[in-house]
Design an enzyme around this catalytic site. Structure first.
Site, mmCIF file in Angstrom:
data_model
loop_
_atom_site.group_PDB
_atom_site.id
_atom_site.type_symbol
_atom_site.label_atom_id
_atom_site.label_comp_id
_atom_site.label_asym_id
_atom_site.label_seq_id
_atom_site.Cartn_x
_atom_site.Cartn_y
_atom_site.Cartn_z
ATOM 1 N N CYS A 142 0.824 -1.213 0.000
ATOM 2 C CA CYS A 142 0.000 0.000 0.000
ATOM 3 C C CYS A 142 0.859 1.265 0.000
ATOM 4 O O CYS A 142 1.606 1.503 -0.939
ATOM 5 C CB CYS A 142 -0.988 -0.028 1.159
ATOM 6 S SG CYS A 142 -2.389 1.103 0.900
ATOM 7 N N LYS A 163 -12.194 8.034 -1.215
ATOM 8 C CA LYS A 163 -11.396 6.941 -0.693
ATOM 9 C C LYS A 163 -11.810 5.631 -1.347
ATOM 10 O O LYS A 163 -12.991 5.331 -1.490
ATOM 11 C CB LYS A 163 -11.561 6.832 0.831
ATOM 12 C CG LYS A 163 -10.707 5.745 1.456
ATOM 13 C CD LYS A 163 -10.886 5.682 2.963
ATOM 14 C CE LYS A 163 -9.977 4.617 3.579
ATOM 15 N NZ LYS A 163 -10.136 4.518 5.046
ATOM 16 N N SER A 192 -7.731 -0.050 0.720
ATOM 17 C CA SER A 192 -8.111 1.042 1.618
ATOM 18 C C SER A 192 -7.091 2.152 1.441
ATOM 19 O O SER A 192 -6.049 2.171 2.097
ATOM 20 C CB SER A 192 -8.127 0.541 3.071
ATOM 21 O OG SER A 192 -8.431 1.591 3.965
ATOM 22 N N HIS A 235 -4.501 -4.772 0.354
ATOM 23 C CA HIS A 235 -4.213 -5.230 1.715
ATOM 24 C C HIS A 235 -4.654 -6.683 1.858
ATOM 25 O O HIS A 235 -5.563 -6.998 2.640
ATOM 26 C CB HIS A 235 -4.944 -4.357 2.742
ATOM 27 C CG HIS A 235 -4.285 -3.046 3.012
ATOM 28 N ND1 HIS A 235 -3.110 -2.931 3.736
ATOM 29 C CD2 HIS A 235 -4.632 -1.789 2.650
ATOM 30 C CE1 HIS A 235 -2.766 -1.649 3.822
ATOM 31 N NE2 HIS A 235 -3.661 -0.936 3.170
ATOM 32 N N GLU A 237 -3.319 -8.830 3.440
ATOM 33 C CA GLU A 237 -3.048 -9.274 4.812
ATOM 34 C C GLU A 237 -4.171 -8.946 5.785
ATOM 35 O O GLU A 237 -4.191 -9.445 6.920
ATOM 36 C CB GLU A 237 -1.742 -8.662 5.327
ATOM 37 C CG GLU A 237 -1.825 -7.212 5.764
ATOM 38 C CD GLU A 237 -1.788 -6.195 4.629
ATOM 39 O OE1 GLU A 237 -1.762 -4.980 4.913
ATOM 40 O OE2 GLU A 237 -1.770 -6.614 3.445
ATOM 41 N N ARG A 249 -14.327 3.641 12.912
ATOM 42 C CA ARG A 249 -13.444 4.682 13.445
ATOM 43 C C ARG A 249 -13.695 6.006 12.746
ATOM 44 O O ARG A 249 -13.778 7.070 13.387
ATOM 45 C CB ARG A 249 -11.989 4.254 13.243
ATOM 46 C CG ARG A 249 -10.933 5.275 13.664
ATOM 47 C CD ARG A 249 -9.622 4.996 12.955
ATOM 48 N NE ARG A 249 -9.744 5.161 11.507
ATOM 49 C CZ ARG A 249 -8.902 4.621 10.614
ATOM 50 N NH1 ARG A 249 -7.894 3.871 11.026
ATOM 51 N NH2 ARG A 249 -9.094 4.824 9.314
#
Length: 314
Positions: A142, A163, A192, A235, A237, A249
């Site tokens: 990323c 985003k 992301s 991502h 992972e 969040r």
């Protein structure tokens, strides 16, 4: 074979509870084999979560791997206890004379900043330069991938209108790449990020090959022909709930985020998301550690310094 870790690292108990084979450092000293040495530069604020995610994937390979964690001493961590860093992490000064088979550079939540504005940028570029002579293959993730491309090739990121957050479809562009061994023609992966890397810049400024890409995500995975440089903009992972935690969040912070795409059933953020990228993640990390690292790295890592011109890094 397992990964070898400090027996007090919090991730050890988590991975063992998932029936993932890890070996503590005490037991590993009694095994007479040459393990792989991997360094993880963890730039994420949620360091313990990221440690567990990456170790889970590395533990699925058939190799014994010694793992060191690196943090940027020039940055004050606000989300990880100093005791954790002191116990389980090293600084660049600690490892600068070491050699590693592989290096993983994680993402970081600093995408909207110019690279030079990041408070640890100078230290990070030291690591990038050091890795040319001390690491066989580097996997950038990323923002870590964007930072690596900017430092090495001058490839600049561009900010997206909104985003990019969710689970997205990607196509394997280069099925002959060993990084894609065992992949279907298409796979899903979490993304992301607020920024992107233009394909035109990659073609004009480097000899990197496009391994996978998608209509919505653009470039997904690119790599040098010898796989000593691997850049992944997603991502793979991530855990099942990582995007959910990020979304809630941001809601709490009043940022009014869009619901991550293709993630919650019916876009209902109160439901548990389904994990649909685990096979791709396991296969990708296993392929990197096996084909980009294990099959090619010298037995004596000090030879990296001697053979640097052979590997094309001068």
């Amino acid at each position: 074979m397992p990964i070898t870790l400090d027996k007090k690292l919090p991730a050890v108990d988590i991975l063992r509870s998932e029936n993932i084979f890890v070996m503590d450092d005490v037991r590993a000293t009694h095994q007479d084999i040459r393990p792989m040495n991997v360094l993880i530069l963890n730039l994420m604020p949620t360091k313990v979560a990221t440690e567990t995610q990456l170790l889970r994937l590395l533990a699925n390979t058939p190799l014994q791997i010694n793992v060191d964690f690196l943090y940027m001493a020039s940055h004050e961590s606000k989300n990880t206890a100093a005791e954790h860093l002191e116990s389980f992490y090293k600084t660049f000064e600690d490892i600068k004379d070491n050699y590693y088979d592989g290096l993983i550079v994680t993402g970081a939540p600093v995408e909207k900043m110019n690279f030079e504005e990041v408070d640890y940028w100078e230290e990070l570029t030291q690591v990038f330069e050091w890795s040319k002579r001390h690491v066989f293959s580097t996997l950038h993730l990323c923002w870590g991938a964007q930072a690596g491309l900017y430092h090495r090739y001058g490839i600049q990121k561009v900010e997206l209108c909104d985003k990019l957050s969710g689970i997205y479809d990607q196509a394997v562009v280069r099925p002959e790449s060993l990084l894609m061994r065992g992949f279907d023609d298409r796979f899903l992966a979490p993304h992301s990020r607020y920024t992107d890397i233009p394909l035109k810049e990659v073609f004009e400024k480097s000899n990197l090959q496009v391994i996978a890409q998608g209509n919505e995500v653009g470039l997904s995975i690119i790599a040098s022909p010898d796989m000593r440089e691997v850049y992944s903009f997603g991502h793979l992972e991530y855990d099942r709930d990582t995007l959910a935690k990020e979304y809630h969040r941001d809601v709490k912070a009043g940022l009014d985020p869009d619901v991550p795409k293709n993630y919650f059933d019916g876009d209902d953020a109160n439901t548990e998301p389904r994990i649909r990228w685990n096979l791709a993640a396991t296969t990708f990390f296993s392929n990197w550690i096996n084909y980009a690292v294990y099959q090619e790295t010298p037995y004596r890592l000090e030879e990296l310094e001697k053979d640097i011109s052979f590997y094309g890094y001068l």
